[in-house]
Write an enzyme that holds these catalytic residues in place. Sequence first.
Site, PDB file in Angstrom:
ATOM      1  CG  ASP A   1      -1.931  -1.020   1.399  1.00 48.01           C
ATOM      2  OD1 ASP A   1      -1.925  -1.577   0.196  1.00 48.01           O
ATOM      3  OD2 ASP A   1      -2.577  -1.499   2.300  1.00 48.01           O
TER       4      ASP A   1
ATOM      5  CD1 TRP B   1      36.497   1.948   8.782  1.00 52.72           C
ATOM      6  CD2 TRP B   1      37.359   2.334  10.945  1.00 52.72           C
ATOM      7  NE1 TRP B   1      37.815   1.738   8.951  1.00 52.72           N
ATOM      8  CE2 TRP B   1      38.312   2.058   9.776  1.00 52.72           C
ATOM      9  CE3 TRP B   1      37.679   2.831  12.002  1.00 52.72           C
ATOM     10  CZ2 TRP B   1      39.729   2.376  10.125  1.00 52.72           C
ATOM     11  CZ3 TRP B   1      39.146   2.892  12.341  1.00 52.72           C
ATOM     12  CH2 TRP B   1      40.207   2.738  11.723  1.00 52.72           C
TER      13      TRP B   1
ATOM     14  CD  GLU C   1      34.085   3.975  14.811  1.00 50.23           C
ATOM     15  OE1 GLU C   1      35.124   3.175  14.232  1.00 50.23           O
ATOM     16  OE2 GLU C   1      33.075   3.221  15.166  1.00 50.23           O
TER      17      GLU C   1
ATOM     18  CD1 TRP D   1      30.582  -5.373  15.452  1.00 52.01           C
ATOM     19  CD2 TRP D   1      29.363  -3.640  15.270  1.00 52.01           C
ATOM     20  NE1 TRP D   1      30.492  -5.307  14.215  1.00 52.01           N
ATOM     21  CE2 TRP D   1      29.437  -4.074  14.249  1.00 52.01           C
ATOM     22  CE3 TRP D   1      28.244  -2.671  15.729  1.00 52.01           C
ATOM     23  CZ2 TRP D   1      28.773  -3.390  13.069  1.00 52.01           C
ATOM     24  CZ3 TRP D   1      27.717  -2.140  14.550  1.00 52.01           C
ATOM     25  CH2 TRP D   1      27.889  -2.637  13.397  1.00 52.01           C
TER      26      TRP D   1
END
Length: 613
Positions: free
Chosen positions: A317, A347, A388, A593
């Site tokens: 939809d 990273w 990072e 992680w």
Amino acid sequence: MRTARSATPARRGGLRRKISALIAVLVLPLTGLVALAAPAQAATATATYAKGADWGSGFDATWTVRNTGTTTISGWTLEWDFPAGTTVTSHWDAVVTRSGNHYTARNANWNGTLAPGQSVSFGFNGAGPGSPTGCLINGQSCDGTGQPGGPGAPGTLTTGTVTTTSVQLRWGAASGDVQNYDVLRNGRVVGTTSATSFTDTGLAPATSYTYTVLARDTAGRTGPASAPLTVRTTSDGGGEPPGDAVNLGYFAEWGVYDRGYHVKDIVDSGTAEDITHINYAFGNVQNGECTIGDSYAAYDRFYSAAESVSGQADTWDTGALRGNFNQLRQLKELYPHIKVVWSFGGWTWSGGFGQAMQDPQRFAQSCYDLVNDPRWAGVFDGIDLDWEYPNACGLSCDNSGPEVFGEMMRAFRDVFGDQLVTAAITADASSGGKIDAADYAAGAQYADHLAVMTYDFFGAWAATGPTAPHSPLGSYAGIPQQGFNSQAAIDKLIARGVPPEKLLLGIGFYGRGWTGVTQSAPGGTATGAAPGTYEAGIEDYKVLAERCPPTGTIAGTAYAHCGNQWWSYDTPATIAGKMDYATGRGLGGAFFWELSGDTADGDLVSAMSAGLG
């Protein structure tokens, strides 16, 4: 130190299709082929198993599903049993789940449609000597033996009342001559009824079960199975959330491709009951603003009923939300204690932060508008900033100055108000290292928590070694770099003014390894990175636990020497020790992680939850 995240986003465009998986049975090598039987003429599908190479500690194998009927198959589910001691350790081109010794493989989103005569193959690596038994394809025997003239498939399965120990099922009537229906749970018949409903009892709390239904006529012939439906019983404790400590896991956006990891796996593994937060990784930072990472995976991919958290298929939809975002919305409806945060950067995509911080207010407002876009309103509870590294080097270098981290966190707190504002930060506590480069205490006052990336300290980027654990809790004699351990990072951040209750200890759900190693203890020489499923030098815990089990521990983490390979990774036992450290040091909790690295039963997440209390 975030290579666990670095290579994968760059590959996401190539992970969606594997054309080579669509091959005919005739091109399979004959060696190791198990023809479960010659297909009957009227069967709709058959499946054959072929074992390939066997290297003693493991083997590879292939399943081939073939449409032997006269109409197109729009999806397939293959089930089999392995004897105790034989397991699947990794897989590709299908979504494979495990319940005890029973395995279920479902088509990927791109290989479920098979025209008559067409076949598709998927493969896996395994361990142990056993062969499959009890094979079912779409609820029928894999050998295709006889259902000529049988009834049609039952209509769509839906649920009625679901309790801690029972599931009520309903379905539409099958066409043709129907005497009764067989109800199958995880591929086994658990009941027969003449009605179009059934209540399965005696189940375990907080456990997922997959159901199909077959119609049977007066001659005893069965028709094709209904589409499968996975249902999870409610929690024995009334769905009580975990304790006050944060137990946060990253969900990698690109995991829905080659890894075949979806939000539903968080439920099926039991992980949803153990975690408090999910960081959805990653959004990008471009031209001073937050942007979508992969729109297809995020909000457009179609989820079938079998793949979906709710057990209901997505719709096409106009304006309907699909993809990971819709699955996360469904997850939160079932587990309202879970907070979902959208993480930006990582990273690969940290290079845009320096430019964005030239106008912090514009940067923060763009991110707020994206996170709270009306298309996915209510999915996200805030933002995570994974730069990072500020005023230091990662994949690229930044020289914005030590005050930039505090300025960023203040700007985002001003814009996001009482929504969560968090950040992932460096664990480099070496003298003059990355912790020294930025004022993390200044930013901590605006943050709900800071996730300290206490992993990836050492790895096969140093190709010749010395071998060293990538996530040591503390230092040890012979460590290659002082300040590269979890305790040193936590101690330095606290000494610089970061409140301990704002800090989360990081756990990697993967190992890092070298090849060409003869020495079992750390400190050995190597010739390069050990082979990995997706990237050399790195492998998921769920694979290493089977393929290269630990041979020792050092500095609060495990290592393994198998053949000429050397790996380091955390186990449930070493995680227990790290959680003891985190609670004893007064930290706010822990994070990991990432979700797809754990076992199908969520062993590592469970160890974290138990340790955090």
